[in-house]
Design a protein around this motif. Structure first.
Motif, PDB file in Angstrom:
ATOM      1  N   ASP A 286       3.073  -3.255   4.822  1.00 47.58           N
ATOM      2  CA  ASP A 286       2.931  -3.850   3.491  1.00 47.58           C
ATOM      3  C   ASP A 286       2.256  -2.843   2.557  1.00 47.58           C
ATOM      4  N   LYS A 287       2.874  -2.583   1.408  1.00 47.82           N
ATOM      5  CA  LYS A 287       2.361  -1.584   0.465  1.00 47.82           C
ATOM      6  C   LYS A 287       1.018  -1.967  -0.155  1.00 47.82           C
ATOM      7  N   ASP A 288       0.652  -3.236  -0.034  1.00 52.74           N
ATOM      8  CA  ASP A 288      -0.631  -3.655  -0.601  1.00 52.74           C
ATOM      9  C   ASP A 288      -1.820  -3.035   0.129  1.00 52.74           C
ATOM     10  N   PHE A 289      -1.603  -2.507   1.315  1.00 54.37           N
ATOM     11  CA  PHE A 289      -2.675  -1.874   2.087  1.00 54.37           C
ATOM     12  C   PHE A 289      -2.674  -0.378   1.795  1.00 54.37           C
ATOM     13  N   TYR A 290      -3.841   0.121   1.393  1.00 53.10           N
ATOM     14  CA  TYR A 290      -3.935   1.537   1.068  1.00 53.10           C
ATOM     15  C   TYR A 290      -4.163   2.345   2.348  1.00 53.10           C
ATOM     16  N   ILE A 291      -3.063   2.577   3.063  1.00 56.82           N
ATOM     17  CA  ILE A 291      -3.071   3.450   4.238  1.00 56.82           C
ATOM     18  C   ILE A 291      -1.789   4.287   4.183  1.00 56.82           C
ATOM     19  N   HIS A 292      -1.702   5.280   5.036  1.00 60.69           N
ATOM     20  CA  HIS A 292      -0.470   6.030   5.221  1.00 60.69           C
ATOM     21  C   HIS A 292       0.116   5.662   6.584  1.00 60.69           C
TER      22      HIS A 292
ATOM     23  N   LYS B 137      -8.911   5.043  -6.575  1.00 56.94           N
ATOM     24  CA  LYS B 137      -9.157   4.735  -5.166  1.00 56.94           C
ATOM     25  C   LYS B 137     -10.031   3.499  -5.050  1.00 56.94           C
ATOM     26  N   GLY B 138     -11.016   3.379  -5.947  1.00 62.92           N
ATOM     27  CA  GLY B 138     -11.860   2.198  -5.948  1.00 62.92           C
ATOM     28  C   GLY B 138     -11.047   0.928  -6.157  1.00 62.92           C
ATOM     29  N   ALA B 139     -10.108   0.976  -7.113  1.00 64.53           N
ATOM     30  CA  ALA B 139      -9.258  -0.187  -7.382  1.00 64.53           C
ATOM     31  C   ALA B 139      -8.383  -0.511  -6.187  1.00 64.53           C
ATOM     32  N   ASN B 140      -7.828   0.519  -5.544  1.00 65.06           N
ATOM     33  CA  ASN B 140      -6.953   0.276  -4.397  1.00 65.06           C
ATOM     34  C   ASN B 140      -7.725  -0.179  -3.169  1.00 65.06           C
ATOM     35  N   MET B 141      -8.967   0.265  -3.033  1.00 65.81           N
ATOM     36  CA  MET B 141      -9.814  -0.244  -1.965  1.00 65.81           C
ATOM     37  C   MET B 141     -10.013  -1.757  -2.131  1.00 65.81           C
ATOM     38  N   LEU B 142     -10.312  -2.184  -3.347  1.00 66.78           N
ATOM     39  CA  LEU B 142     -10.524  -3.608  -3.595  1.00 66.78           C
ATOM     40  C   LEU B 142      -9.234  -4.398  -3.426  1.00 66.78           C
ATOM     41  N   HIS B 143      -8.118  -3.828  -3.860  1.00 70.76           N
ATOM     42  CA  HIS B 143      -6.826  -4.497  -3.680  1.00 70.76           C
ATOM     43  C   HIS B 143      -6.517  -4.670  -2.194  1.00 70.76           C
ATOM     44  N   THR B 144      -6.839  -3.661  -1.398  1.00 72.26           N
ATOM     45  CA  THR B 144      -6.644  -3.749   0.052  1.00 72.26           C
ATOM     46  C   THR B 144      -7.541  -4.824   0.651  1.00 72.26           C
TER      47      THR B 144
END
Length: 547
Positions: free
Chosen positions: A537-543, A414-421
């Motif tokens: 866009d899949k790069d954003f960590y949302i549903h 989740k930390g990695a995906n937060m930063l990617h977002t």
């Protein structure tokens, strides 16, 4: 593989990355011992660590460690009671200053030493702590922590320490709190003469004493306690010199004798790692202490300048792709992940374990940056997005302060995906890379808080990111974009968010890309033609959820 087996495998991999007692189990009834271990007590705050000399003998046959730690410290406030930590079943035998034995009061794993009254502000003094015992044996290293007492295939002793979470005081006496790193350190380890000890920093001397050898290592840079390690085995060594950002960097590899040829091939990834991470994060933080990969009888850990390796000379995580994207098998997870910690954990260290996401979030993010460097931006994105399947959202990423309690193991993926977002919001890849490099410069060789990291990133990008970080770090809520399509009209809003959260996202409507600016209120967007397709866009960590 069927779905049931796949899910079972995912849960196993996630649990292996967790330093907690279990993904669904959380300790909230904290004790005095938790506070003594996890807070900056009055008996800690009045003195500053300047130097350690850990001088020990390791007896493999007895699984026994004995010796002393000489501690140099600077007096910051007038006081004369010092807290030193050493965990049972290790025993603190005595403490001395200037040759005189001192009174020691015991409170569980905390030992309170009465020093002479002349502890004057600004003075630099030393104290010697003598100890011995059978340290906690690691059952499932490195997650449970302790000493691994194993043997190699030839019957030789194969021993290593690993103590993140548990704490270095499981095997040696120290000021066992993350906020105060020692400035430099000597590590002297006596072992049977047929064995080699590898520790942090550079080897200064090998001293023969009867049928034993003492290996003297020296660390020039600040180092956190859990980063200090011993690794003992029938090692062979090979090395190379890497032409890096700060000149020549010595890269040494210590592996079991039988694995030399495999290591020479697999460890070719080490200089590739260094090239990629110096590109993204700036220069390697410990040129003075070199870089080492050391084989150990467990999976591996980020011990500073002495990174430990036990991934069985396979790509992926023990041969598995944690992202299920295919890209995770392009690199050796332990070489890349644990070496990434040299920047985030060893150079930049959390002051309190509650903020361990700083270590694991940035370092997990480094994996997809490595993939991006060698295979392209789309590949890196596919890797990090693929790891979302491992996120449990069981607890917030930030833990409990002052009691040595980390947050959820989601701090990795989740930390990695937060930063990617967050990178998507910047809309400038070079600015993003400069921010990462800026963090490693600003907080070089320092201990930090989450607030310091948040404030720095917000200032760099000129945006108040308070709600963004609160949403992802301090809650288990993943934003849900609810939307309705009616011919040419799109209605949308966020749910499952904290007050004030309004992160913009990139979307595609009828194959046309653009930005959407959702918040908690319903909003409307009208198109010139009928809306046939809509996607986030899949790069954003949302549903997202169509109503």
């Amino acid at each position: 593989m069927n779905i049931k087996s796949l899910l079972s495998g995912i849960l196993i991999l996630v649990s292996l990355l967790s330093f907690s007692q279990g993904l669904l189990e959380e300790k909230t009834n904290f004790t005095r011992q938790d506070s003594l271990r996890g807070s900056i007590t009055p008996q800690r705050e009045w003195w500053d660590l300047t130097y350690y000399h850990l001088d020990i003998k390791v007896d493999p046959d007895r699984k026994f460690i004995s010796g002393k730690n000489t501690i140099l410290y600077k007096v910051l406030k007038s006081d004369s009671i010092m807290q030193i930590d050493l965990q049972s079943p290790m025993q603190l035998l005595k403490a001395t200053q200037n040759g005189e034995e001192l009174e020691v009061q015991y409170d569980g794993n905390a030992h309170f030493i009465s020093l002479p009254k002349n502890q004057n502000i600004g003075d630099v003094k030393s104290i010697e702590i003598y100890y011995e015992g059978h340290p906690k044996e690691a059952v499932r290293a490195p997650w449970d922590g302790g000493i691994s007492w194993k043997k190699d295939n030839n019957g030789n002793h194969f021993i290593a320490s690993s103590c993140q979470g548990l704490g270095a005081s499981a095997w040696w006496p120290c000021k066992d709190h993350m906020y105060d790193e020692v400035d430099s350190m000597k590590i002297s380890v006596n072992v049977p003469s047929k064995l080699t000890n590898v520790s942090n920093g550079r080897l200064r001397l090998v001293e023969r004493i009867g049928d034993t050898k003492t290996f003297h290592w020296f660390v020039k840079n600040p180092i956190n306690n859990y980063g200090v390690n011993i690794n003992i085995g029938d090692y062979v060594n090979f090395s190379e010199v890497y032409d890096g950002m700060a000149g020549n960097l010595d890269m040494d590899y210590y592996v079991l004798r039988d694995n030399l040829e495999k290591a020479k091939e697999q460890f070719k990834q080490a200089p590739k790692m260094m090239e990629a991470f110096e590109h993204w994060f700036g220069q390697y933080p410990f040129y003075a202490d070199s870089f080492k990969l050391v084989e150990v009888p467990y999976l591996g850990m980020e011990h500073q300048s002495s990174v430990t390796y036990g991934n069985k000379y396979k790509n992926g995580y023990l041969g598995n792709d944690l992202s299920r994207s295919g890209w995770g098998l392009k690199f050796d997870f332990i070489i890349i992940h644990e070496a990434g910690h040299e920047w985030f954990a060893n150079s930049i260290t959390n002051k309190d374990v509650a903020d361990m996401w700083i270590h694991e979030g940035f370092t997990s993010y480094s994996e997809n940056l490595y993939v991006e460097y060698y295979y392209g931006k789309e590949a890196g994105a596919e890797y990090v997005i693929g790891t979302r399947k491992n996120i449990a959202n069981d607890r917030p990423m930030i833990g409990y302060y002052d009691v040595n309690k980390a947050g959820s193991s989601d701090m990795y993926f989740k930390g990695a995906n937060m930063l990617h977002t967050l990178r998507q919001l910047v809309e400038d890849d070079e600015k993003w890379r400069n921010m990462l490099r800026g963090i490693t410069r600003e907080f070089y060789h320092q201990t930090v808080t989450t607030k310091q990291i948040e404030d720095y990133i917000s200032a760099e990008f000129g945006k108040d990111l308070t709600e963004f970080f609160n949403q992802y770090l301090r809650t288990i809520k993943i934003p849900i974009l609810e939307y309705m399509v009616d011919k040419k009209t799109l209605r949308y809003r966020y749910t499952n968010i904290i007050e004030g959260f309004d992160m913009p996202i990139q979307i595609k409507v009828n194959d046309r890309e653009g930005w959407l600016f959702p918040n908690a209120e319903w909003q409307t967007m009208k198109e010139k033609s009928k809306i046939d397709s809509f996607e986030v866009d899949k790069d954003f960590y949302i549903h997202s959820k169509q109503l």
